[in-house]
Design an enzyme around this catalytic site. Structure first.
Site, short mmCIF file in Angstrom:
data_model
loop_
_atom_site.label_atom_id
_atom_site.label_comp_id
_atom_site.label_asym_id
_atom_site.label_seq_id
_atom_site.Cartn_x
_atom_site.Cartn_y
_atom_site.Cartn_z
CG ASN A 53 -0.19 0.13 2.53
OD1 ASN A 53 1.05 0.23 2.53
ND2 ASN A 53 -0.90 0.12 3.62
CG ASN A 56 7.45 2.66 6.30
OD1 ASN A 56 8.02 3.73 6.11
ND2 ASN A 56 7.87 1.77 7.17
CE LYS A 105 10.98 -1.11 9.26
NZ LYS A 105 12.16 -0.90 10.11
CB SER A 145 10.35 -8.92 15.11
OG SER A 145 11.30 -8.14 15.82
CB THR A 147 10.51 -7.10 18.86
OG1 THR A 147 11.40 -6.47 17.98
CG2 THR A 147 10.01 -6.10 19.87
CE1 TYR A 169 8.71 -5.01 15.81
CE2 TYR A 169 7.03 -4.58 14.15
CZ TYR A 169 8.24 -5.16 14.53
OH TYR A 169 8.94 -5.90 13.62
CE LYS A 173 6.32 -7.84 12.75
NZ LYS A 173 5.99 -8.12 11.34
CG ASN A 199 19.25 -5.72 15.50
OD1 ASN A 199 18.97 -6.69 16.24
ND2 ASN A 199 19.04 -4.47 15.86
CG LEU A 220 23.79 1.78 15.05
CD1 LEU A 220 24.08 3.09 15.77
CD2 LEU A 220 24.54 0.63 15.71
N PRO A 313 14.98 4.12 26.56
CG PRO A 313 13.33 5.54 27.42
CD PRO A 313 14.44 5.49 26.42
N GLY A 314 13.78 0.86 27.30
CA GLY A 314 13.35 -0.41 26.68
C GLY A 314 14.49 -1.17 26.04
C1 WQD Z 1 20.54 -1.09 17.83
C2 WQD Z 1 21.53 -0.56 18.87
C3 WQD Z 1 20.58 1.10 20.31
C4 WQD Z 1 20.05 4.14 17.19
C5 WQD Z 1 14.92 -2.64 16.50
C6 WQD Z 1 13.56 -3.17 16.77
C7 WQD Z 1 13.44 -4.59 16.27
C8 WQD Z 1 13.85 -4.67 14.82
C9 WQD Z 1 15.23 -4.08 14.60
C10 WQD Z 1 11.78 -4.70 13.56
C11 WQD Z 1 20.90 -0.39 20.25
C12 WQD Z 1 21.70 1.69 19.47
C13 WQD Z 1 20.34 2.97 17.86
C14 WQD Z 1 20.80 5.32 17.46
C15 WQD Z 1 22.10 4.08 19.06
N1 WQD Z 1 12.89 -4.04 14.00
N2 WQD Z 1 21.35 2.94 18.78
N3 WQD Z 1 21.81 5.23 18.40
O1 WQD Z 1 16.46 -1.57 18.93
O2 WQD Z 1 17.99 -3.57 18.53
O3 WQD Z 1 15.87 -3.37 17.24
O4 WQD Z 1 15.19 -2.74 15.11
O5 WQD Z 1 11.54 -5.87 13.69
O6 WQD Z 1 12.09 -4.97 16.40
O7 WQD Z 1 13.39 -3.21 18.18
O8 WQD Z 1 17.73 -1.82 16.75
O9 WQD Z 1 19.05 -0.27 15.38
O10 WQD Z 1 17.27 0.68 16.94
O11 WQD Z 1 19.38 -0.27 17.90
O12 WQD Z 1 23.01 4.04 19.90
O13 WQD Z 1 20.58 6.42 16.88
O14 WQD Z 1 21.96 0.73 18.47
O15 WQD Z 1 20.61 1.60 21.64
O16 WQD Z 1 21.89 -0.70 21.23
P1 WQD Z 1 17.04 -2.56 18.00
P2 WQD Z 1 18.32 -0.35 16.68
#
Ligand code: WQD
Length: 358
Positions: A53, A56, A105, A145, A147, A169, A173, A199, A220, A313-314
């Site tokens: 659709n 995104n 997501k 995921s 997650t 989210y 899943k 990841n 990241l 957080p989380g």
């Molecule tokens: C990775 C690491 C952050 C951004 C998420 C979802 C998961 C999946 C993959 C869908 C962590 C650190 C991040 C930044 C940082 N998506 N970080 N600065 O949180 O492991 O997983 O994406 O399925 O469901 O939860 O991935 O890439 O956000 O973070 O330091 O600007 O990088 O703290 O340690 P995450 P992420």
């Protein structure tokens, strides 16, 4: 020699019906993982029907999938919340199996907008399963995921560990996994592979398709890539005081083409099996935030400015997979290194500084 007439009146002659490729419906086909999986499916000889659709994603991604593979496929712009429109896709194509990527997501967004996430991800999946039932399609590969594991302290994560998602989210899943498990109990011919991604990062080696997040990247690697290409000033490292060797969070980064190959292998498995099985798709290795930053600097030749900010957080300190079940049952394992992931991400980002553009 077998001859048959297509619905357009074209008489097709083939040495055998075996030449009639298996037709796979791919929901969310224009997305990051969807588009890379379409490349691997087409290269493996499958025919696909793409559904998206474009909330995104962009159609350009699918144009480039056709460019990369030299193969064409039908595309339906469908909102899966509309059962009638979804049904029409099944009615016009002889779908053999489904790979279901479509869904919202963003973890943080799901916390702020839970109803939007529950409605979109659950209702669209229920509509999909109803269309599958109506048209006798009993095989699905689902984009789950890691997650779903939530904030598990124990690593590596195994499929038999408890499911404890900590955000809407992740809950969607886990709920969809349960829906598919229940369908497999209700219909002994039903087969579902539930793929728990760790990841996903990287891009197809051509640099023509890749991750194109809308707005400020939450994840990241796309954020680091945008710093490297000059779209962002510097990276904020979320926390430098975790109980890890360099104090930053550890994750299991997996190349998106390894992930795509995992879907092709899961599809082959599900076509010959019934029941619902979860599989971790990860490398089994963890990399810290700073290790990723340094690997990206090596791959791009660009310095990545960063500062250490507060924890997000989380976030868990460590998360990485035990991938042995997928190796044992699917005959799959990741092959690409963190250096490959960074090099391919940089190739995509430097060639496409604004992603697929507007
Ligand atoms: C990775 C690491 C952050 C951004 C998420 C979802 C998961 C999946 C993959 C869908 C962590 C650190 C991040 C930044 C940082 N998506 N970080 N600065 O949180 O492991 O997983 O994406 O399925 O469901 O939860 O991935 O890439 O956000 O973070 O330091 O600007 O990088 O703290 O340690 P995450 P992420």
């Amino acid at each position: 020699m077998v001859m048959f007439q297509t619905k357009f009146g074209i008489v097709v002659m083939m040495d055998s019906l075996l030449e009639v490729a298996c037709l796979i419906l791919v929901t969310g086909a224009a997305g990051y993982i969807g588009s890379h999986t379409c490349v691997s499916l087409l290269n493996a000889g499958y025919d696909i029907v793409a559904v998206d659709n474009f909330t995104n994603s962009k159609p350009e991604a699918l144009s480039r999938v056709q460019e990369i593979t030299g193969k064409t496929f039908s595309l339906h712009s469908v909102n899966m919340l509309n059962q009638e429109d979804l049904d029409a896709v099944f009615a016009e194509s002889n779908i053999e199996a489904v790979i279901h990527f479509a869904g919202l997501k963003a973890v943080g967004e799901s916390v702020a907008q839970p109803l939007r996430y529950y409605e979109n991800n659950l209702v669209s999946t229920i509509n999909l399963c109803k269309s599958m039932q109506k048209h006798g399609v009993k095989k699905i590969v689902f984009s789950s995921s890691a997650t779903v594991y939530g904030a598990q302290e124990q690593v590596p994560l195994r499929e038999d560990m408890p499911i404890a998602p900590v955000n809407p989210y992740g809950q969607t899943k886990a709920m969809i996994e349960q829906i598919l498990r229940d369908l497999a109990v209700a219909d002994e011919q039903f087969g579902a592979a539930l793929l728990r991604y760790f990841n996903p990062v990287g891009a197809h080696a051509s640099g023509r398709i890749g991750e194109d997040p809308q707005g400020i990247p939450n994840n990241l690697v796309p954020y680091v890539a945008q710093v490297a290409v000059g779209k962002r000033a510097e990276l904020t490292v979320h926390g430098g005081d975790y109980d890890t060797p360099d104090g930053t969070g550890i994750r299991d980064y997996i190349h998106v083409m390894d992930l795509a190959d995992g879907h092709v292998k899961a599809l082959a498995w599900v076509m010959n099996h019934t029941g619902a099985e979860a599989f971790n798709l990860g490398t089994g290795k963890g990399s810290s935030v700073l290790e990723v930053v340094h690997a990206f600097e090596q791959a791009s030749g660009v310095r990545i400015p960063y500062h250490i900010g507060p924890r997000r957080p989380g976030d868990a300190a460590r998360s990485f997979a035990d991938p042995t079940k997928a190796q044992r049952i699917l005959g799959w394992q990741a092959t690409k290194s963190l250096a490959d992931m960074c090099a391919d991400t940089w190739h995509w980002q430097s060639q496409n500084p604004n992603g697929y553009g507007e």
